[in-house]
Design a protein around this motif. Structure first.
Motif, mmCIF file in Angstrom:
data_model
loop_
_atom_site.group_PDB
_atom_site.id
_atom_site.type_symbol
_atom_site.label_atom_id
_atom_site.label_comp_id
_atom_site.label_asym_id
_atom_site.label_seq_id
_atom_site.Cartn_x
_atom_site.Cartn_y
_atom_site.Cartn_z
ATOM 1 N N ALA A 171 1.204 -1.310 -0.169
ATOM 2 C CA ALA A 171 -0.357 0.016 0.012
ATOM 3 C C ALA A 171 0.657 1.209 0.260
ATOM 4 O O ALA A 171 1.041 1.492 1.041
ATOM 5 C CB ALA A 171 -1.503 -0.199 1.220
ATOM 6 N N ARG A 172 1.102 1.845 -0.892
ATOM 7 C CA ARG A 172 1.612 2.947 -0.797
ATOM 8 C C ARG A 172 1.002 4.446 -1.850
ATOM 9 O O ARG A 172 0.039 3.976 -2.087
ATOM 10 C CB ARG A 172 3.105 2.962 -2.252
ATOM 11 C CG ARG A 172 2.343 2.648 -3.270
ATOM 12 C CD ARG A 172 3.455 2.149 -4.561
ATOM 13 N NE ARG A 172 2.782 2.170 -6.032
ATOM 14 C CZ ARG A 172 3.444 2.199 -7.058
ATOM 15 N NH1 ARG A 172 4.840 3.023 -7.343
ATOM 16 N NH2 ARG A 172 2.979 1.991 -8.391
ATOM 17 N N GLN A 173 2.177 5.547 -1.335
ATOM 18 C CA GLN A 173 1.664 6.555 -0.992
ATOM 19 C C GLN A 173 2.040 7.309 -2.766
ATOM 20 O O GLN A 173 3.349 7.127 -2.586
ATOM 21 C CB GLN A 173 1.972 7.685 0.012
ATOM 22 C CG GLN A 173 1.505 9.049 -0.128
ATOM 23 C CD GLN A 173 1.362 10.069 1.068
ATOM 24 O OE1 GLN A 173 1.994 10.839 0.861
ATOM 25 N NE2 GLN A 173 1.621 9.656 2.020
ATOM 26 N N LEU A 174 1.127 7.799 -3.817
ATOM 27 C CA LEU A 174 1.887 8.325 -4.671
ATOM 28 C C LEU A 174 2.084 10.440 -4.204
ATOM 29 O O LEU A 174 1.806 10.484 -3.486
ATOM 30 C CB LEU A 174 1.439 8.384 -5.518
ATOM 31 C CG LEU A 174 0.864 6.984 -5.684
ATOM 32 C CD1 LEU A 174 -0.116 6.467 -7.044
ATOM 33 C CD2 LEU A 174 2.531 5.797 -6.183
ATOM 34 N N ALA A 175 2.989 10.440 -5.597
ATOM 35 C CA ALA A 175 2.933 12.615 -5.022
ATOM 36 C C ALA A 175 1.443 12.687 -5.427
ATOM 37 O O ALA A 175 0.351 12.205 -6.065
ATOM 38 C CB ALA A 175 4.168 12.701 -7.009
ATOM 39 N N PRO A 176 1.257 13.558 -4.565
ATOM 40 C CA PRO A 176 0.207 14.481 -4.081
ATOM 41 C C PRO A 176 -0.361 15.139 -5.660
ATOM 42 O O PRO A 176 0.264 15.419 -6.378
ATOM 43 C CB PRO A 176 0.401 15.829 -3.103
ATOM 44 C CG PRO A 176 1.123 15.312 -2.787
ATOM 45 C CD PRO A 176 2.544 13.669 -3.663
ATOM 46 N N THR A 177 -1.636 14.779 -5.812
ATOM 47 C CA THR A 177 -2.443 15.827 -7.450
ATOM 48 C C THR A 177 -3.582 17.120 -6.632
ATOM 49 O O THR A 177 -3.614 17.412 -5.499
ATOM 50 C CB THR A 177 -3.524 14.997 -8.184
ATOM 51 O OG1 THR A 177 -3.994 14.086 -7.252
ATOM 52 C CG2 THR A 177 -1.627 13.447 -7.775
ATOM 53 N N THR A 178 -3.936 17.286 -7.741
ATOM 54 C CA THR A 178 -5.455 18.893 -7.684
ATOM 55 C C THR A 178 -6.162 17.580 -6.739
ATOM 56 O O THR A 178 -7.315 18.398 -6.479
ATOM 57 C CB THR A 178 -5.270 19.126 -8.986
ATOM 58 O OG1 THR A 178 -5.425 17.870 -9.712
ATOM 59 C CG2 THR A 178 -4.022 20.040 -9.233
ATOM 60 N N GLN A 179 -6.398 16.483 -7.128
ATOM 61 C CA GLN A 179 -7.168 15.639 -6.770
ATOM 62 C C GLN A 179 -7.680 15.075 -4.826
ATOM 63 O O GLN A 179 -8.325 14.097 -4.749
ATOM 64 C CB GLN A 179 -8.142 14.372 -7.418
ATOM 65 C CG GLN A 179 -8.712 14.987 -8.556
ATOM 66 C CD GLN A 179 -7.559 15.672 -9.982
ATOM 67 O OE1 GLN A 179 -6.119 15.203 -10.190
ATOM 68 N NE2 GLN A 179 -7.918 16.679 -10.808
#
Length: 411
Positions: free
Chosen positions: A355-363
């Motif tokens: 379970a990984r966190q990706l780069a933040p986006t506008t969503q």
């Protein structure tokens, strides 16, 4: 035959028919008699061979002899005997008409080429059908190999027939064909491209019959049901058929799912988008409350001891949660997802689970689940993935998090 020929001729002359006319009538009557004899011999031998092959195939366990009958091998072989009879008697019938004899003999030679091609084709079709019944050949492009061989056979037969009709030696005729090779290449461009592609597809093991492929350019997404010299047929999941040029497999990019089918699991790769403003540090009270979640109890106790020991050893001012080391609701939620996946019965534990966190986006912040289901069947795979995300989405509020959704515009 010569005795019969003279008897008929003498009978016609004695009947008052002029000698020249009697010669023509003699040849005509003998030719009709020969054609009738050939028809009877062909009929009898064909029936005997088909009956013999049918009875023999019923007594054997293999399907090969059954396929010989269904592909008309006995029927084509039966034509050989009448052909030999015709070849034997034609010179005697046209003994006095040399020009006609040459024409008829050339016709018989051309027919011999056609008959050979028919027999070879029926035998090759039998071999093709038989190999398709064997498990180790079911995914091989047998049709392409047969078609390639038959194309060469028909080309050789066609050139041989022209050489026979024109009276030119075969070597000289082939040499002359070099002058029009450019025209031949233009006419048979697709066939040549398909031939080259079929060889490369087979050698490089790119596609098998039964493979699931996705070819966006041609709108294909389904199982390969046929590979031949010119086309590849794909049965899409909506049961439609997409036809793809064989050479497109080496000139364009497509996706073959065989690797997934042969592996131990099917990948699940999908993300939830968490609102960034709902991410926060966990207070001691919140941590105690989250310990009621069985999958997190051991983890929270261990992590809380480690963090408390670190902050105490470094004399961290904990009047503000920002100071020192802390747990966040997003980090704990991520750990919960990981523990849940490792406990799920339908997830393959021998393959990657993350379970990984990706780069933040506008969503928002994408929190991606990356794992492999043990069951690779499409319907079951979708059920497993939906079951996992049903649970994870329902678990989000327990960690004071929110999933991003576009705001509803009121009319």
């Amino acid at each position: 035959m010569n005795r019969l020929k003279h008897l008929i001729y003498e009978f016609l002359v004695s009947a008052g028919i002029p000698e020249t006319t009697a010669k023509y009538l003699n040849v005509l009557l003998l030719l009709i008699a020969l054609l009738l004899l050939i028809f009877i011999i062909d009929f009898v031998i064909r029936k005997l061979l088909i009956q013999a092959f049918t009875q023999f195939s019923q007594r054997t366990k293999t399907d090969f002899d059954n396929l010989l009958v269904s592909n008309k091998v006995p029927r084509n072989i039966a034509h050989i005997v009448p052909f030999l009879v015709a070849l034997e008697f034609i010179p005697d019938i046209f003994e006095d008409f040399y020009d006609f004899e040459i024409i008829v003999e050339k016709g018989l030679q051309v027919f011999a080429i056609l008959l050979t091609l028919w027999v070879v084709r029926s035998i090759l079709n039998t071999i093709k059908d038989y190999l398709k019944t064997l498990p180790r050949f079911k995914d091989k492009p047998i049709d392409s190999y047969i078609q390639v061989f038959m194309i060469f056979a028909w080309i050789v037969g066609f050139l041989s027939a022209i050489a026979i009709v024109t009276g030119i030696s075969y070597v000289k005729f082939i040499t002359g064909m070099g002058a029009i090779s450019a025209v031949v290449l233009l006419v048979f461009k697709d066939t040549i491209l398909g031939f080259v592609a079929s060889i490369q597809v087979a050698i490089n093991d790119m596609v098998h019959i039964g493979d699931w492929i996705t070819f966006e350019k041609y709108g294909a997404d389904g199982d390969v049901i046929e590979i031949n010299l010119a086309t590849v047929k794909v049965q899409n999941f909506d049961k439609t058929i997409t036809t793809i040029p064989t050479y497109a497999l080496i000139s364009d990019s497509f996706k073959n799912w065989r690797g997934m089918a042969n592996s131990d699991g099917r990948r699940i790769k999908r993300a939830l988008f968490i609102k960034q403003n709902t991410v926060k540090y966990l207070t001691p009270e919140t941590i105690e409350k989250l310990k009621d979640i069985e999958l997190l109890t051991g983890y929270l106790e261990t992590r809380q001891k480690d963090i408390t020991a670190y902050n105490t050893a470094n004399d961290v001012n904990k009047t503000l949660l920002l100071n020192g080391r802390n747990l966040t609701n997003l980090g704990v939620f991520r750990k919960y997802i990981d523990a849940y996946l490792n406990s799920h019965s339908a997830v393959n534990k021998d393959m990657m689970i993350m379970a990984r966190q990706l780069a933040p986006t506008t969503q928002g912040i994408p929190l991606e689940i990356y794992a492999f289901s043990s069951d690779k069947r499409w319907e079951n795979y979708e059920y497993i993935m939906a079951d996992i995300f049903d649970h994870v989405i329902a678990a989000v509020p327990y960690f004071d998090l929110e999933i991003f959704e576009l705001p509803t515009v009121l009319q």
